[in-house]
Design a protein around this motif. Structure first.
Motif, PDB file in Angstrom:
ATOM      1  N   GLN A 137       0.804  -1.243  -0.215  1.00  0.00           N
ATOM      2  CA  GLN A 137       0.050   0.245   0.191  1.00  0.00           C
ATOM      3  C   GLN A 137       1.131   1.214   0.082  1.00  0.00           C
ATOM      4  OE1 GLN A 137      -2.152  -0.359   3.843  1.00  0.00           O
ATOM      5  NE2 GLN A 137      -4.208  -0.356   2.250  1.00  0.00           N
ATOM      6  N   VAL A 138       0.550   2.174  -0.478  1.00  0.00           N
ATOM      7  CA  VAL A 138       0.935   3.502  -1.101  1.00  0.00           C
ATOM      8  C   VAL A 138       0.566   4.745   0.138  1.00  0.00           C
ATOM      9  CG1 VAL A 138       1.695   5.500  -2.080  1.00  0.00           C
ATOM     10  CG2 VAL A 138       2.416   2.815  -2.328  1.00  0.00           C
ATOM     11  N   LEU A 139       0.792   5.212   1.203  1.00  0.00           N
ATOM     12  CA  LEU A 139       0.242   6.382   2.021  1.00  0.00           C
ATOM     13  C   LEU A 139       0.925   7.693   1.154  1.00  0.00           C
ATOM     14  CD1 LEU A 139      -1.556   7.331   4.080  1.00  0.00           C
ATOM     15  CD2 LEU A 139      -0.075   7.386   5.514  1.00  0.00           C
ATOM     16  N   SER A 140       0.202   8.950   0.740  1.00  0.00           N
ATOM     17  CA  SER A 140       0.760   9.815   0.281  1.00  0.00           C
ATOM     18  C   SER A 140       0.188  11.473   1.105  1.00  0.00           C
ATOM     19  CB  SER A 140       1.022  10.152  -1.448  1.00  0.00           C
ATOM     20  OG  SER A 140      -0.223   9.639  -1.057  1.00  0.00           O
ATOM     21  N   GLY A 141       0.630  12.088   1.383  1.00  0.00           N
ATOM     22  CA  GLY A 141       0.115  13.557   1.543  1.00  0.00           C
ATOM     23  C   GLY A 141       1.098  14.378   0.562  1.00  0.00           C
ATOM     24  N   GLN A 142       0.153  15.573   0.330  1.00  0.00           N
ATOM     25  CA  GLN A 142       0.778  16.317  -0.389  1.00  0.00           C
ATOM     26  C   GLN A 142       0.033  17.905   0.023  1.00  0.00           C
ATOM     27  OE1 GLN A 142      -1.635  15.762  -3.900  1.00  0.00           O
ATOM     28  NE2 GLN A 142       0.036  17.400  -5.298  1.00  0.00           N
ATOM     29  N   LYS A 143       0.666  18.456   0.248  1.00  0.00           N
ATOM     30  CA  LYS A 143       0.734  19.940   0.433  1.00  0.00           C
ATOM     31  C   LYS A 143      -0.352  20.655  -0.805  1.00  0.00           C
ATOM     32  CE  LYS A 143       2.519  23.992   2.249  1.00  0.00           C
ATOM     33  NZ  LYS A 143       3.787  25.341   2.848  1.00  0.00           N
ATOM     34  N   GLN A 144      -1.159  21.530  -0.719  1.00  0.00           N
ATOM     35  CA  GLN A 144      -1.620  22.176  -1.017  1.00  0.00           C
ATOM     36  C   GLN A 144      -1.503  23.610  -0.702  1.00  0.00           C
ATOM     37  OE1 GLN A 144      -2.882  21.727  -4.384  1.00  0.00           O
ATOM     38  NE2 GLN A 144      -1.563  19.213  -4.241  1.00  0.00           N
ATOM     39  N   GLY A 145      -1.062  24.491  -1.081  1.00  0.00           N
ATOM     40  CA  GLY A 145      -1.664  25.586  -0.701  1.00  0.00           C
ATOM     41  C   GLY A 145      -1.047  25.246   1.347  1.00  0.00           C
ATOM     42  N   ASP A 146      -2.051  26.153   2.140  1.00  0.00           N
ATOM     43  CA  ASP A 146      -2.157  25.892   3.503  1.00  0.00           C
ATOM     44  C   ASP A 146      -2.765  24.526   3.715  1.00  0.00           C
ATOM     45  OD1 ASP A 146      -0.899  28.134   4.150  1.00  0.00           O
ATOM     46  OD2 ASP A 146      -3.017  29.139   3.912  1.00  0.00           O
ATOM     47  N   TRP A 147      -2.916  23.475   3.241  1.00  0.00           N
ATOM     48  CA  TRP A 147      -3.669  21.817   3.499  1.00  0.00           C
ATOM     49  C   TRP A 147      -2.840  20.999   2.926  1.00  0.00           C
ATOM     50  CZ3 TRP A 147      -7.858  22.166   6.358  1.00  0.00           C
ATOM     51  CH2 TRP A 147      -8.681  23.310   6.083  1.00  0.00           C
ATOM     52  N   VAL A 148      -2.643  20.015   3.271  1.00  0.00           N
ATOM     53  CA  VAL A 148      -1.991  18.570   3.529  1.00  0.00           C
ATOM     54  C   VAL A 148      -2.760  17.704   3.352  1.00  0.00           C
ATOM     55  CG1 VAL A 148      -0.688  16.833   4.075  1.00  0.00           C
ATOM     56  CG2 VAL A 148       0.386  19.169   4.313  1.00  0.00           C
ATOM     57  N   GLU A 149      -3.486  17.037   2.419  1.00  0.00           N
ATOM     58  CA  GLU A 149      -3.768  16.488   1.068  1.00  0.00           C
ATOM     59  C   GLU A 149      -3.936  14.956   1.469  1.00  0.00           C
ATOM     60  OE1 GLU A 149      -5.249  17.146  -2.795  1.00  0.00           O
ATOM     61  OE2 GLU A 149      -6.163  18.103  -1.909  1.00  0.00           O
ATOM     62  N   PHE A 150      -3.864  13.938   2.576  1.00  0.00           N
ATOM     63  CA  PHE A 150      -3.993  12.158   2.816  1.00  0.00           C
ATOM     64  C   PHE A 150      -4.054  11.272   1.536  1.00  0.00           C
ATOM     65  CE2 PHE A 150      -2.932  14.621   6.475  1.00  0.00           C
ATOM     66  CZ  PHE A 150      -1.235  14.122   6.625  1.00  0.00           C
ATOM     67  N   TYR A 151      -3.642  10.799   0.848  1.00  0.00           N
ATOM     68  CA  TYR A 151      -4.191   9.977   0.277  1.00  0.00           C
ATOM     69  C   TYR A 151      -3.385   8.257   0.098  1.00  0.00           C
ATOM     70  CZ  TYR A 151      -5.023  13.191  -2.961  1.00  0.00           C
ATOM     71  OH  TYR A 151      -6.325  14.487  -3.724  1.00  0.00           O
ATOM     72  N   LEU A 152      -3.985   7.443   0.379  1.00  0.00           N
ATOM     73  CA  LEU A 152      -4.382   5.410   0.469  1.00  0.00           C
ATOM     74  C   LEU A 152      -3.993   4.548  -1.252  1.00  0.00           C
ATOM     75  CD1 LEU A 152      -2.618   3.788   2.288  1.00  0.00           C
ATOM     76  CD2 LEU A 152      -5.199   3.404   2.537  1.00  0.00           C
ATOM     77  N   ASP A 153      -3.178   4.638  -1.056  1.00  0.00           N
ATOM     78  CA  ASP A 153      -3.693   3.555  -3.310  1.00  0.00           C
ATOM     79  C   ASP A 153      -4.114   4.719  -3.791  1.00  0.00           C
ATOM     80  OD1 ASP A 153      -1.699   1.933  -2.024  1.00  0.00           O
ATOM     81  OD2 ASP A 153      -3.863   0.249  -1.193  1.00  0.00           O
ATOM     82  N   GLY A 154      -3.899   5.996  -3.968  1.00  0.00           N
ATOM     83  CA  GLY A 154      -4.388   7.287  -5.025  1.00  0.00           C
ATOM     84  C   GLY A 154      -5.859   7.562  -4.317  1.00  0.00           C
ATOM     85  N   GLU A 155      -6.345   6.715  -3.230  1.00  0.00           N
ATOM     86  CA  GLU A 155      -8.241   7.166  -2.969  1.00  0.00           C
ATOM     87  C   GLU A 155      -7.822   8.399  -2.121  1.00  0.00           C
ATOM     88  OE1 GLU A 155     -11.605   5.034  -1.508  1.00  0.00           O
ATOM     89  OE2 GLU A 155     -10.322   4.261  -2.465  1.00  0.00           O
ATOM     90  N   PHE A 156      -8.315   9.338  -1.933  1.00  0.00           N
ATOM     91  CA  PHE A 156      -8.655  10.594  -1.249  1.00  0.00           C
ATOM     92  C   PHE A 156      -9.052   9.894  -0.139  1.00  0.00           C
ATOM     93  CE2 PHE A 156     -10.596  14.102   1.153  1.00  0.00           C
ATOM     94  CZ  PHE A 156      -9.993  15.523   0.771  1.00  0.00           C
ATOM     95  N   ILE A 157      -8.316  10.022   1.483  1.00  0.00           N
ATOM     96  CA  ILE A 157      -8.827   9.988   2.763  1.00  0.00           C
ATOM     97  C   ILE A 157      -9.117  11.215   3.449  1.00  0.00           C
ATOM     98  CG2 ILE A 157      -8.107   9.739   4.965  1.00  0.00           C
ATOM     99  CD1 ILE A 157      -5.858   7.948   3.195  1.00  0.00           C
ATOM    100  N   THR A 158      -8.205  12.043   3.355  1.00  0.00           N
ATOM    101  CA  THR A 158      -9.524  13.943   4.705  1.00  0.00           C
ATOM    102  C   THR A 158      -8.177  14.046   3.527  1.00  0.00           C
ATOM    103  OG1 THR A 158      -9.728  14.400   6.598  1.00  0.00           O
ATOM    104  CG2 THR A 158      -7.048  12.944   6.344  1.00  0.00           C
ATOM    105  N   GLU A 159      -7.936  15.331   4.414  1.00  0.00           N
ATOM    106  CA  GLU A 159      -6.977  16.999   4.370  1.00  0.00           C
ATOM    107  C   GLU A 159      -7.075  18.080   5.738  1.00  0.00           C
ATOM    108  OE1 GLU A 159      -7.548  20.286   0.445  1.00  0.00           O
ATOM    109  OE2 GLU A 159      -9.492  20.665   2.192  1.00  0.00           O
ATOM    110  N   VAL A 160      -5.892  18.396   5.752  1.00  0.00           N
ATOM    111  CA  VAL A 160      -5.818  18.587   7.564  1.00  0.00           C
ATOM    112  C   VAL A 160      -4.957  20.018   7.107  1.00  0.00           C
ATOM    113  CG1 VAL A 160      -4.505  18.216   9.634  1.00  0.00           C
ATOM    114  CG2 VAL A 160      -6.006  16.433   8.025  1.00  0.00           C
ATOM    115  N   SER A 161      -5.134  21.330   7.662  1.00  0.00           N
ATOM    116  CA  SER A 161      -4.450  22.600   7.359  1.00  0.00           C
ATOM    117  C   SER A 161      -3.478  22.194   8.580  1.00  0.00           C
ATOM    118  CB  SER A 161      -5.407  23.259   7.841  1.00  0.00           C
ATOM    119  OG  SER A 161      -5.238  23.323   9.481  1.00  0.00           O
TER     120      SER A 161
END
Length: 173
Positions: A137-161
């Motif tokens: 499995q691949v867990l990724s975090g991508q910073k988008q401005g003032d937020w970090v989006e978390f994905y598990l196997d490419g599927e969006f999990i949540t977004e945290v500021s």
């Protein structure tokens, strides 16, 4: 829409609070070791600490939200390789419950064979988890401005500021 983001953030924080935020903090320890190995002067080290504050924040967040949770579920810290997990270490406890529980509830339930952390780009980190049964499995975090989006196997999990992550880390110290 805003309510669902708040709910997702609350769920993520609840998961981290209930599933292994107590750990070795090995990534933060590596950052500290790096700081201490750069200069032998206490004032120089303190100055580096101030300059490296963002690095310490990111490392502590990664430890709290990802590394320590993996340590909880697998029984071994993926950064240090040390086992048992902090929550499994023997201690002189007041409440003794293990002898009353099913043995499956007294040890780490997930068995990872390998964990690899990688920087995809300046705003994206990925952690590839390989399990002993062959799954990955691949867990990724991508910073988008003032937020970090978390994905598990490419599927969006949540977004945290970033503010929420920073406040969380500050409250855990």
């Amino acid at each position: 829409m805003k309510l669902s983001k708040v709910g997702a953030v609350a769920a993520l924080l609840a998961c981290t609070q209930l599933s292994g935020c107590m750990g070795q903090m090995a990534l933060s320890g590596l950052v500290t070791k790096g700081n201490l190995s750069l200069v032998d002067n206490r004032y120089g080290r303190a100055g580096l600490f101030v300059l490296m504050a963002p690095v310490y924040g990111v490392a502590a967040s990664a430890d709290l939200f990802v590394i320590n949770t993996i340590e909880f579920w697998t029984g071994q810290n993926p950064i240090s390789g040390r086992a048992p997990a902090v929550v499994d270490m023997p201690a002189n406890t007041i409440l003794k419950v293990n002898h009353k529980l099913n043995q499956d509830l007294t040890s780490a339930p997930v068995t990872l064979s390998k964990v690899t952390l990688s920087a995809i780009d300046a705003n994206t980190m990925a952690m590839t988890m390989s399990y002993q049964d062959g799954r990955t499995q691949v867990l990724s975090g991508q910073k988008q401005g003032d937020w970090v989006e978390f994905y598990l196997d490419g599927e969006f999990i949540t977004e945290v500021s970033i503010g929420e992550l920073t406040a969380y880390v500050a409250n855990r110290a």
